[in-house]
Design a protein around this motif. Structure first.
Motif, short mmCIF file in Angstrom:
data_model
loop_
_atom_site.label_atom_id
_atom_site.label_comp_id
_atom_site.label_asym_id
_atom_site.label_seq_id
_atom_site.Cartn_x
_atom_site.Cartn_y
_atom_site.Cartn_z
N PHE A 1 -44.44 -34.04 -98.59
CA PHE A 1 -45.61 -34.30 -97.75
C PHE A 1 -46.26 -35.62 -98.13
N LEU A 2 -46.43 -35.86 -99.42
CA LEU A 2 -47.06 -37.10 -99.88
C LEU A 2 -46.22 -38.33 -99.57
N ILE A 3 -44.90 -38.22 -99.72
CA ILE A 3 -44.03 -39.34 -99.41
C ILE A 3 -44.10 -39.67 -97.92
N SER A 4 -44.06 -38.64 -97.09
CA SER A 4 -44.15 -38.87 -95.64
C SER A 4 -45.47 -39.54 -95.27
N ALA A 5 -46.56 -39.04 -95.83
CA ALA A 5 -47.87 -39.62 -95.55
C ALA A 5 -47.93 -41.07 -96.05
N THR A 6 -47.37 -41.31 -97.23
CA THR A 6 -47.37 -42.67 -97.79
C THR A 6 -46.55 -43.61 -96.91
N LEU A 7 -45.37 -43.17 -96.50
CA LEU A 7 -44.54 -44.02 -95.65
C LEU A 7 -45.23 -44.34 -94.33
N LEU A 8 -45.84 -43.35 -93.71
CA LEU A 8 -46.54 -43.60 -92.45
C LEU A 8 -47.72 -44.55 -92.64
N GLU A 9 -48.48 -44.33 -93.69
CA GLU A 9 -49.65 -45.17 -93.97
C GLU A 9 -49.24 -46.62 -94.28
N ARG A 10 -48.32 -46.78 -95.22
CA ARG A 10 -47.95 -48.11 -95.68
C ARG A 10 -47.12 -48.89 -94.67
N SER A 11 -46.41 -48.18 -93.78
CA SER A 11 -45.57 -48.89 -92.81
C SER A 11 -46.41 -49.61 -91.76
N ARG A 12 -47.69 -49.36 -91.75
CA ARG A 12 -48.57 -50.11 -90.83
C ARG A 12 -48.69 -51.57 -91.25
N ASP A 13 -48.45 -51.83 -92.54
CA ASP A 13 -48.46 -53.20 -93.05
C ASP A 13 -47.12 -53.84 -92.72
N PRO A 14 -47.10 -54.92 -91.95
CA PRO A 14 -45.82 -55.53 -91.55
C PRO A 14 -45.02 -56.08 -92.74
N ASN A 15 -45.66 -56.30 -93.87
CA ASN A 15 -44.97 -56.82 -95.05
C ASN A 15 -44.39 -55.72 -95.93
N TYR A 16 -44.67 -54.47 -95.58
CA TYR A 16 -44.18 -53.35 -96.38
C TYR A 16 -42.77 -52.99 -95.94
N GLY A 17 -41.84 -53.08 -96.86
CA GLY A 17 -40.45 -52.78 -96.54
C GLY A 17 -39.84 -51.85 -97.57
N PHE A 18 -38.53 -51.69 -97.47
CA PHE A 18 -37.83 -50.78 -98.36
C PHE A 18 -37.92 -51.23 -99.81
N LEU A 19 -37.92 -52.53 -100.06
CA LEU A 19 -38.01 -53.02 -101.45
C LEU A 19 -39.32 -52.57 -102.11
N GLY B 1 -35.02 -46.13 -89.10
CA GLY B 1 -35.51 -45.58 -87.84
C GLY B 1 -36.01 -46.62 -86.87
N GLY B 2 -36.00 -47.86 -87.29
CA GLY B 2 -36.39 -48.91 -86.34
C GLY B 2 -37.73 -49.51 -86.66
N ARG B 3 -38.54 -49.59 -85.62
CA ARG B 3 -39.82 -50.26 -85.73
C ARG B 3 -40.76 -49.54 -86.69
N ARG B 4 -41.68 -50.32 -87.23
CA ARG B 4 -42.71 -49.75 -88.10
C ARG B 4 -43.69 -48.93 -87.27
N ALA B 5 -44.32 -47.97 -87.92
CA ALA B 5 -45.27 -47.09 -87.21
C ALA B 5 -46.39 -47.92 -86.58
N GLY B 6 -46.80 -48.99 -87.25
CA GLY B 6 -47.89 -49.82 -86.73
C GLY B 6 -47.52 -50.62 -85.50
N ASP B 7 -46.18 -50.77 -85.26
CA ASP B 7 -45.72 -51.55 -84.11
C ASP B 7 -45.71 -50.72 -82.83
N ARG B 8 -45.78 -49.42 -82.95
CA ARG B 8 -45.71 -48.56 -81.77
C ARG B 8 -47.02 -48.56 -81.03
N ALA B 9 -46.93 -48.61 -79.74
CA ALA B 9 -48.16 -48.63 -78.94
C ALA B 9 -48.36 -47.33 -78.22
#
Length: 173
Positions: free
Chosen positions: A50-68, A165-173
């Motif tokens: 649950f925490l990893i999913s929430a973290t990924l969704l939250e942090r993926s809004r930052d365009p500079n946040y990647g797999f590294l 999965g493609g685009r970042r969560a923040g890129d979705r409209a």
């Protein structure tokens, strides 16, 4: 977050207490109940997921946040516990072998086994499992650390699938 941290702390204590009962007072372990440490591990994995999913969704809004960045965060989280735990096992096993007749296979100790456990190759069951060079025993009495190996691989798999999965969560409209 405080509630989740509290639940994770309870799960971790269930694991510690359950292992203590198995090792030191096995007569206290009721056979008709689920093993306390197994329930603790499952609870911890569910909460971590649950925490990893929430973290990924939250942090993926930052365009500079990647797999590294995700990899470095997970690496720091897992290895900040694994390294001290393996060093503690080495110390306790060394002391115990002086006072107790601790019978462990000679392959369970040594710097090569220690490094293989740091690389999370103990009990490896992946794509290269048929190669002898990938088969390493647990370091000393560190068998309960198998969960960190599984957690590490789950973290990497989930992060890779999320990023693929493609685009970042923040890129979705």
């Amino acid at each position: 977050s405080i509630c989740l941290d509290f639940l994770r702390a309870i799960a971790a204590q269930m694991v510690c207490i359950g292992h203590g009962i198995v090792f030191f007072v096995p007569q206290m372990r009721a056979t008709h109940l689920p093993i306390m440490q197994t329930v603790g591990v499952l609870l911890f994995f569910i909460l971590s997921g649950f925490l990893i999913s929430a973290t990924l969704l939250e942090r993926s809004r930052d365009p500079n946040y990647g797999f590294l960045q995700y990899f470095v965060e997970r690496f720091a989280r897992i290895y900040s516990g694994l390294v001290p735990a393996l060093l503690f096992v080495a110390m306790v096993d060394t002391i115990a072998s002086q006072f107790v007749n601790l019978q462990m296979p000679s392959t369970s100790y040594g710097w090569r086994t220690f490094l293989a456990n740091l690389m999370m190759l103990e009990g490896y069951r992946g794509a290269f499992a048929n190669h002898d060079s990938m088969q390493w025993p647990m370091f000393g009495t560190a068998a309960p650390l198998w969960t960190l190996v599984i957690e590490w691989h789950i973290y990497l798999f989930v992060g890779a699938v999320f990023r693929a999965g493609g685009r970042r969560a923040g890129d979705r409209a």
